[in-house]
Design a protein around this motif. Structure first.
Motif, short mmCIF file in Angstrom:
data_model
loop_
_atom_site.label_atom_id
_atom_site.label_comp_id
_atom_site.label_asym_id
_atom_site.label_seq_id
_atom_site.Cartn_x
_atom_site.Cartn_y
_atom_site.Cartn_z
N LEU A 65 94.37 -40.70 -65.95
CA LEU A 65 93.22 -41.52 -65.57
C LEU A 65 93.36 -42.92 -66.17
CD1 LEU A 65 90.39 -41.32 -64.26
CD2 LEU A 65 89.52 -40.77 -66.52
N VAL A 66 93.83 -42.97 -67.42
CA VAL A 66 94.03 -44.25 -68.09
C VAL A 66 94.95 -45.14 -67.25
CG1 VAL A 66 94.97 -45.37 -70.15
CG2 VAL A 66 93.83 -43.18 -70.35
N LEU A 67 96.09 -44.60 -66.90
CA LEU A 67 97.06 -45.42 -66.18
C LEU A 67 96.58 -45.78 -64.78
CD1 LEU A 67 100.63 -44.11 -66.99
CD2 LEU A 67 99.55 -46.23 -67.66
N SER A 68 95.92 -44.85 -64.11
CA SER A 68 95.51 -45.14 -62.73
C SER A 68 94.44 -46.23 -62.70
CB SER A 68 95.04 -43.87 -62.02
OG SER A 68 93.91 -43.37 -62.66
N VAL A 69 93.53 -46.20 -63.69
CA VAL A 69 92.51 -47.25 -63.76
C VAL A 69 93.14 -48.57 -64.18
CG1 VAL A 69 90.46 -48.02 -65.03
CG2 VAL A 69 90.61 -45.68 -64.23
N LEU A 70 94.06 -48.46 -65.14
CA LEU A 70 94.67 -49.66 -65.71
C LEU A 70 95.58 -50.40 -64.73
CD1 LEU A 70 95.57 -51.39 -68.18
CD2 LEU A 70 97.21 -49.58 -68.66
N LEU A 71 96.46 -49.64 -64.11
CA LEU A 71 97.52 -50.28 -63.33
C LEU A 71 97.44 -49.99 -61.83
CD1 LEU A 71 100.31 -49.24 -65.81
CD2 LEU A 71 99.40 -51.53 -65.53
N GLY A 72 96.53 -49.14 -61.45
CA GLY A 72 96.46 -48.78 -60.04
C GLY A 72 97.63 -47.90 -59.61
N TRP A 73 98.27 -47.27 -60.59
CA TRP A 73 99.36 -46.36 -60.24
C TRP A 73 98.80 -45.14 -59.52
CZ3 TRP A 73 103.16 -45.59 -64.95
CH2 TRP A 73 103.84 -46.78 -65.18
N ASN A 74 99.65 -44.50 -58.76
CA ASN A 74 99.29 -43.23 -58.14
C ASN A 74 99.06 -42.20 -59.25
OD1 ASN A 74 99.56 -40.60 -57.04
ND2 ASN A 74 100.46 -41.51 -55.21
N ILE A 75 97.90 -41.55 -59.23
CA ILE A 75 97.55 -40.65 -60.33
C ILE A 75 98.50 -39.45 -60.41
CG2 ILE A 75 95.86 -39.23 -59.07
CD1 ILE A 75 94.15 -39.46 -61.73
N HIS A 76 99.06 -39.04 -59.27
CA HIS A 76 100.02 -37.92 -59.28
C HIS A 76 101.26 -38.30 -60.07
CE1 HIS A 76 97.38 -36.24 -56.34
NE2 HIS A 76 97.61 -37.23 -55.49
N PHE A 77 101.69 -39.54 -59.90
CA PHE A 77 102.86 -40.02 -60.64
C PHE A 77 102.56 -40.05 -62.14
CE2 PHE A 77 105.12 -43.56 -62.64
CZ PHE A 77 106.43 -43.14 -62.43
N ASP A 78 101.35 -40.51 -62.49
CA ASP A 78 100.96 -40.57 -63.91
C ASP A 78 101.02 -39.19 -64.55
OD1 ASP A 78 100.40 -43.11 -63.17
OD2 ASP A 78 98.23 -42.90 -63.26
N ILE A 79 100.46 -38.21 -63.83
CA ILE A 79 100.41 -36.85 -64.37
C ILE A 79 101.82 -36.31 -64.60
CG2 ILE A 79 99.84 -34.46 -63.72
CD1 ILE A 79 97.30 -35.66 -62.33
N ILE A 80 102.69 -36.55 -63.63
CA ILE A 80 104.06 -36.03 -63.76
C ILE A 80 104.79 -36.73 -64.91
CG2 ILE A 80 106.31 -35.94 -62.59
CD1 ILE A 80 104.68 -35.49 -59.98
N LEU A 81 104.57 -38.03 -65.07
CA LEU A 81 105.24 -38.78 -66.15
C LEU A 81 104.87 -38.23 -67.53
CD1 LEU A 81 106.91 -41.32 -67.03
CD2 LEU A 81 104.71 -42.48 -67.24
#
Lengths: 577, 49
Positions: free
Chosen positions: A140-156
């Motif tokens: 959630l942090v990354l998706s709000v911060l950078l607009g990254w795809n949340i699925h990618f964030d979770i996998i990372l």
């Protein structure tokens, strides 16, 4: 984010993974892989216990809770030190003496296989679901911060954790957690110092405390007894005690931390140090949230901190209502800033009459802003029901991203990531251990020690992958911190009841405890679905029902002669063993 | 003649803590700190409200 932020964040994550890989190398047998050869000192155990409990959820939601609701959430932790003392006296010596790998192994010697399997299964379900939330928070942090795809964030995030947890086992987890706690502490201290430094020059820390207190954000202790109130002194001391007793005494993700102690004394000290430091630590995190609240009394805050929900509200059928509320809130915030400035000036003037009047005006301005915000929140809630009108998870992050200088943003984000990684690693480590020891080894009868380390690695990997899949559904839950606690409370009371009967009610035998546990779980689920009882009390209900019904069943069920435990490596166990 | 067998091995005395001398003192420290926390938090809320 600047390059410096990325550098600090990347270096911190790489450092954690490398520490885990280095410390966890050459784990060749099950005891080394699952329990670090029982060679840990108390300070490592304490840091590991604290890091396991303090997930990223803690650092995202807790300051936001203080911002929205004040500091009464600290009462949730008041039962914890009591539980640490009880566990140090009872559970730690028993687990050490029996040299168990999991808490549930003890239940077979004391009761029977089906009770052990029931407790292990409840743990696998409850913790298996909760670990998904642990992964979701930093995503959630990354998706709000950078607009990254949340699925990618979770996998990372999940992949980084699995690299060192799967390869190095418990030792990798514990050592990585020690450094994670260092990063977390640094990040939160820096955030706390910065928020105070960023207040207007004429506003001292004392002024900030008076503003926060005057606006109802320092209400740490509530002595009223109310069963439907989640956070008061009594629910914290009694309900929190039972929850902490369950979590630290029967949840393998915590039990495994102190089973690594080199002696009873080291494990005990690890738990007791946690009991000493945990409550003040939570208080300081909440105080940080209260200071963020004060910061936003001198700087106009957004009407709602979740930008994606705001976007939906502005695109929905009630967009005009939202925009009107947003404009009114901006005006009300400016008025509130003026009132707060007046209050600080009145305090400095030393005139009690003027100070009281300014305080009342400040409180009125805050009440007006809050009522306008409530209108906007109602629109947001209608446009995006998944938020439940709750933006507490976004408050602290919004402050960090908009107000901290380059470098420090990366440091605070590293702290949030470290917290998330530490919890997830301990949880999948414990899930893997329980799967191998209580299911693969005991139920399926596999005893090949050469295979066991590799099966443990596979089980840990499988649970990590399951956590990532479940994380996809976490966004549909409300405030993350409460969701995790509610989920835990549905099962913890029952498991605790089983262990309490095992430790203290010697005459109760396996069948009675097992059926009492089934009744207790049904009772807890009834409380959840059909009553308004606060979730902290579920632990008390579940635990008491197990104790009472195990005594009843023990009296009416036909007696079965005691049998020797079928597990070849498990002695018959009782507290006096 | 019945062969005498040794009885169960007596439990080893509980080891003391590496700091502060006795476990009771450490338990007292933890519980005392909890009491102090509650009193301080209560006073904190009252002073600044």
């Amino acid at each position: 984010m600047s390059r410096l932020d990325w550098l600090i964040l990347g270096a911190s994550l790489a450092f954690i993974v490398l520490v885990g890989l280095w410390k966890g190398r050459q784990r060749k047998d099950s005891e080394a892989y699952m329990l670090s050869n029982r060679d840990m000192r108390w300070y490592t155990i304490c840091l590991s216990i604290m890091a396991t409990q303090a997930s990223a959820i803690t650092f995202l939601s807790t300051p936001g809770q203080a911002y929205a609701d004040g500091m009464r959430f600290v009462q949730f932790y008041l039962g914890l030190p009591l539980a640490m003392v009880v566990l140090s006296v009872t559970a730690v010596p028993i687990f050490h003496r029996l040299k168990v790998y999991t808490a549930y192994e003890y239940l077979e010697g004391r009761f029977d296989l089906k009770t052990r399997t029931l407790a292990a299964t409840l743990f696998l379900i409850q913790r298996g679901l909760a670990v998904g939330l642990t992964v979701y928070a930093p995503a959630l942090v990354l998706s709000v911060l950078l607009g990254w795809n949340i699925h990618f964030d979770i996998i990372l995030v999940g992949t980084l954790v699995m690299i060192y947890t799967v390869t190095g086992g418990t030792k990798a987890v514990s050592w990585a957690q020690s450094y994670q706690m260092l990063i977390i502490t640094t990040g939160m201290v820096v955030a706390g110092v910065m928020v105070i430094r960023q207040l207007p020059p004429h506003v001292s820390f004392g002024d900030a405390l008076h503003v926060a207190g005057g606006l109802g954000r320092l209400n740490a202790i509530d002595t009223t007894f109310d069963l439907t109130n989640r956070y008061n002194l009594w629910s914290g001391l009694i309900g929190g005690f039972f929850l902490a007793l369950s979590y630290f005494g029967t949840d393998q993700s915590q039990v495994q931390r102190y089973l690594t102690g080199s002696s009873v004394a080291q494990s005990r000290l690890g738990l007791l140090a946690n009991g000493l430091f945990k409550v003040p630590m939570q208080f300081l995190i909440l105080l940080l949230g209260a200071m963020v609240f004060v910061f936003y009394q001198f700087t106009a805050p957004p009407v709602f901190f979740n930008p994606s929900a705001v976007k939906l509200a502005k695109a929905g059928p009630d967009a005009a209502v939202y925009l009107q509320a947003e404009a009114a809130f901006a005006a009300a915030s400016q008025d509130r800033i003026q009132r707060v400035q007046d209050y600080v000036a009145a305090r400095h003037a030393g005139d009690p009459g003027r100070e009281a009047a300014a305080k009342a005006a400040m409180q009125a301005a805050e009440a007006k802003a809050a009522s306008i915000r409530a209108e906007a929140v109602a629109v947001v809630r209608k446009a995006d029901p998944s938020t439940r009108g709750n933006d507490t998870n976004y408050v602290f992050l919004s402050y960090v991203l908009k107000s901290l200088p380059p470098g420090l943003i990366g440091l605070v984000l590293a702290a949030v990531f470290a917290a998330s990684m530490s919890s997830m690693s301990a949880e999948i480590n414990a899930l893997g251990t329980t799967t191998v020891v209580d299911i693969w080894r005991r139920l399926l009868g596999h005893t090949d020690p050469k295979k066991e380390v590799w099966v443990s690695r596979l089980a840990t990997l499988a649970w990590g992958c399951f956590a990532l899949l479940f994380a996809e559904y976490a966004s549909r839950l409300g405030s993350l911190v409460e969701a995790v606690n509610i989920l835990g409370s549905l099962f913890y009371g029952t498991i605790l009841g089983i262990f309490l009967v095992a430790f203290y009610v010697k005459r109760v035998k396996g069948g009675a405890a097992f059926y009492a546990a089934l009744v207790a779980e049904a009772a807890v689920l009834c409380c959840f679905f059909f009553t308004k009882l606060s979730f902290l009390w579920y632990n008390v209900v579940g635990c008491l029902v197990v104790v009472v019904f195990s005594l009843i069943f023990n009296a009416i069920l036909p007696r079965v002669p005691d049998a020797a435990p079928a597990s070849p490596d498990l002695p018959s166990a009782s507290p006096q063993a | 003649m019945t062969e005498l067998k040794p009885g169960p091995e007596p439990l080893a005395p509980e080891p003391g803590p590496p700091v502060l001398g006795s476990w009771k003192r450490i338990y007292g420290l933890v519980l005392g700190m909890l009491l102090l926390d509650i009193l301080l938090f209560y006073a904190f809320g009252r002073i600044f409200s």
